[in-house]
Write an enzyme that holds these catalytic residues in place. Structure first.
Site, PDB file in Angstrom:
ATOM      1  N   GLN A 116      34.929  21.582  30.556  1.00  0.00           N
ATOM      2  CA  GLN A 116      36.130  21.995  29.845  1.00  0.00           C
ATOM      3  C   GLN A 116      37.343  21.144  30.221  1.00  0.00           C
ATOM      4  O   GLN A 116      37.346  20.420  31.219  1.00  0.00           O
ATOM      5  CB  GLN A 116      36.449  23.456  30.167  1.00  0.00           C
ATOM      6  CG  GLN A 116      35.516  24.467  29.545  1.00  0.00           C
ATOM      7  CD  GLN A 116      35.991  25.880  29.805  1.00  0.00           C
ATOM      8  OE1 GLN A 116      35.384  26.598  30.583  1.00  0.00           O
ATOM      9  NE2 GLN A 116      37.086  26.257  29.165  1.00  0.00           N
ATOM     10  N   HIS A 117      38.378  21.255  29.400  1.00  0.00           N
ATOM     11  CA  HIS A 117      39.755  20.832  29.689  1.00  0.00           C
ATOM     12  C   HIS A 117      40.036  19.328  29.608  1.00  0.00           C
ATOM     13  O   HIS A 117      41.192  18.944  29.439  1.00  0.00           O
ATOM     14  CB  HIS A 117      40.204  21.282  31.083  1.00  0.00           C
ATOM     15  CG  HIS A 117      40.085  22.741  31.366  1.00  0.00           C
ATOM     16  ND1 HIS A 117      40.637  23.697  30.555  1.00  0.00           N
ATOM     17  CD2 HIS A 117      39.466  23.403  32.382  1.00  0.00           C
ATOM     18  CE1 HIS A 117      40.378  24.901  31.068  1.00  0.00           C
ATOM     19  NE2 HIS A 117      39.658  24.745  32.154  1.00  0.00           N
ATOM     20  N   ASP A 159      31.384  24.395  28.978  1.00  0.00           N
ATOM     21  CA  ASP A 159      30.233  24.696  29.826  1.00  0.00           C
ATOM     22  C   ASP A 159      30.155  26.162  30.225  1.00  0.00           C
ATOM     23  O   ASP A 159      29.070  26.761  30.229  1.00  0.00           O
ATOM     24  CB  ASP A 159      30.206  23.788  31.060  1.00  0.00           C
ATOM     25  CG  ASP A 159      31.524  23.748  31.823  1.00  0.00           C
ATOM     26  OD1 ASP A 159      32.472  24.484  31.479  1.00  0.00           O
ATOM     27  OD2 ASP A 159      31.601  22.959  32.791  1.00  0.00           O
TER      28      ASP A 159
END
Length: 483
Positions: free
Chosen positions: A80-81, A241
């Protein structure tokens, strides 16, 4: 299409890409392969997205060609991110800043000051920390304005890989909810929040947000040739994820999931959006249409890796030492914030070892390492419970590399006071992506596929009622005040 046909689930993590072939009928794993990513080391943690694609090609090439030819759909879950900046020609502008890059901590603080923690929680479900995409964009706007000016599209890691597969800029509600500029409660992008980063037109730079059962597109011929897959097969929406792992686990309200990998995550399921002005809990959406309140620690298995190295043993040796020491490590406490910390938000923190005397033993340090990691994760779980989410009525599902560790299993059971369950599946993130692929191929809801694919329990560990949980956790909490 038959139950013996296959789908491909991809897990593109910080460390590697895993490609796993699942049978549609029961979700059984038919073949799996992996390829590494370049190593990163916070505070600067960046990767060239081309390395992810190269790892995906390598992982797919390691799968039998005859099996790849039977794949009917594919989906990608990823870390992520991370911020992938793409120019108008489709070229990546600069290396992607990853979730564990903490250079943007000052930008995160400045953004929170602009809107206030309450304002951010109401607008985006979460208070921005250095991990969030919006802080990476703020860092680029501040330090590399030429890169920001060249950016035409902002993608997350799973978005970029899906774009390579389909040619379409898409994301899903789960991964979008980790950006800091998508509202889980309103189910929409918030370009007004991005206006705090840079004065530019943002809406055209954002990918289309797909629902849990929507198709991102068809696999392009060039991507199919590179991966050895049939051209034109559907590509699932993909997700982050953690959302993929939750889908694979099939957790529901009351259950708690704990992932112990390089970092640690704790999450549960909620039927309503979650807002936490403290910033400890991210009010994410999930990959089913529900919500995924989550707290993340930067330090998990890397802590026990470091202690094993210091003690000159491998993982087997570290667990043997752990078993020699009593619960509580006779007062030795390790605060595991070795690379800074996200929960609590302490990007500049370091680890702290306390409570040892001149007769300190190696087994005490080993036990303290496992207990420190678990105490940090349970403090994160407490933060989720403080938002009003019910997390104490079900089992604790353990995933990640730590699920293979008897020491982590037992320590988590003892200190949580709840049964810990490990399912008979090794790759939950890839399995979640494969569930999405099977859903778009068969027309079934992802939760329906997940229920049909749910594996049996591999292990169940009951808590030891003789362990003085309150004393151990109290010593840990007191030590964190000095860290």
């Amino acid at each position: 299409m038959s139950d013996d046909d296959l789908v491909l689930g991809v897990d593109s993590s910080t460390q590697s890409t895993k490609a796993v072939l699942h049978r549609i009928g029961d979700g059984a794993v038919v073949a799996a392969a992996a390829a590494p990513h370049p190593r990163t080391s916070p505070p600067v943690s960046e990767q060239d997205p081309a390395a992810w694609w190269g790892a995906l090609e390598a992982a797919c090439a390691a799968l039998p060609a005859a099996l790849r030819a039977r794949v009917g759909a594919v989906a990608v879950a990823a870390q992520q991110h991370g911020a992938v900046l793409v120019d108008a020609r489709g070229a990546v502008v600069r290396p992607a800043k990853l979730w564990n890059d903490t250079e943007s901590a000052p930008e995160a603080a400045a953004l929170v000051a602009r809107l206030g923690a309450e304002g951010w929680a109401a607008a985006a479900g979460s208070v921005p920390l250095a991990a969030f995409t919006i802080t990476k964009l703020a860092w680029v706007a501040h330090h590399e304005p030429e890169a920001m000016a060249a950016t035409a599209t902002v993608l997350l890691p799973h978005d970029w890989l899906t774009w390579r597969l389909t040619g379409s800029a898409t994301t899903d509600r789960g991964d979008a909810s980790g950006t800091g500029y998508w509202s889980p409660s309103e189910e929409r992008w918030r370009p007004d929040l991005l206006a705090l980063v840079a004065d530019r037109e943002w809406e055209s730079a954002l990918p289309r947000v797909l629902g849990p059962d929507e198709t991102a597109g068809a696999l392009r011929a060039d991507a199919a040739a590179a991966l050895g897959l049939p051209a034109g097969i559907p590509v699932g929406p993909g997700t982050g994820d953690n959302m993929a792992a939750a889908l694979s686990l099939g957790i529901g309200p009351g259950d708690l999931a704990v992932s112990i990998g390089t970092s640690g995550t704790v999450f549960s399921v909620s039927t309503t959006p979650v807002r936490d002005p403290s910033g400890l809990v991210a009010g994410f959406a999930d990959a089913t249409g529900r919500y995924l309140p989550l707290a993340c620690t930067l330090n998990a298995a890397l802590v026990t890796d470091a202690v094993a190295r210091l003690l000159g043993v491998d993982h087997v040796g570290l667990e043997a030492l752990w078993a020699e020491a009593p619960a509580g490590a006779e007062g030795v406490v390790l605060v595991p914030w070795l690379d800074g910390e996200r929960t609590p938000d302490r990007p500049g923190a370091t680890g702290l070892l306390t409570g040892f005397r001149s007769d300190v033993r190696r087994d005490q340090l080993a036990r303290a390492a496992f207990e420190g990691v678990v105490c940090g994760l349970l403090a994160a779980a407490d933060a989720i419970g403080a938002t009003g989410v019910a997390t104490g009525s079900g089992v604790v599902a353990l995933v990640g590399g730590g699920a293979k560790s008897a020491a982590y299993r037992a320590t988590l059971a003892d200190l949580s006071g709840r049964p810990v369950v490990v399912l008979d599946r090794d790759e939950h993130v890839a399995a979640g992506a494969a569930i999405q692929a099977a859903a778009v191929l068969t027309g079934r809801a992802p939760v329906e596929v997940a229920a049909a694919w749910r594996p049996a329990e591999r292990a169940r560990v009951e808590p030891d009622p003789t362990v003085d949980v309150d004393a151990i956790r109290a010593r840990y909490a007191a030590a964190t005040q000095r860290a």
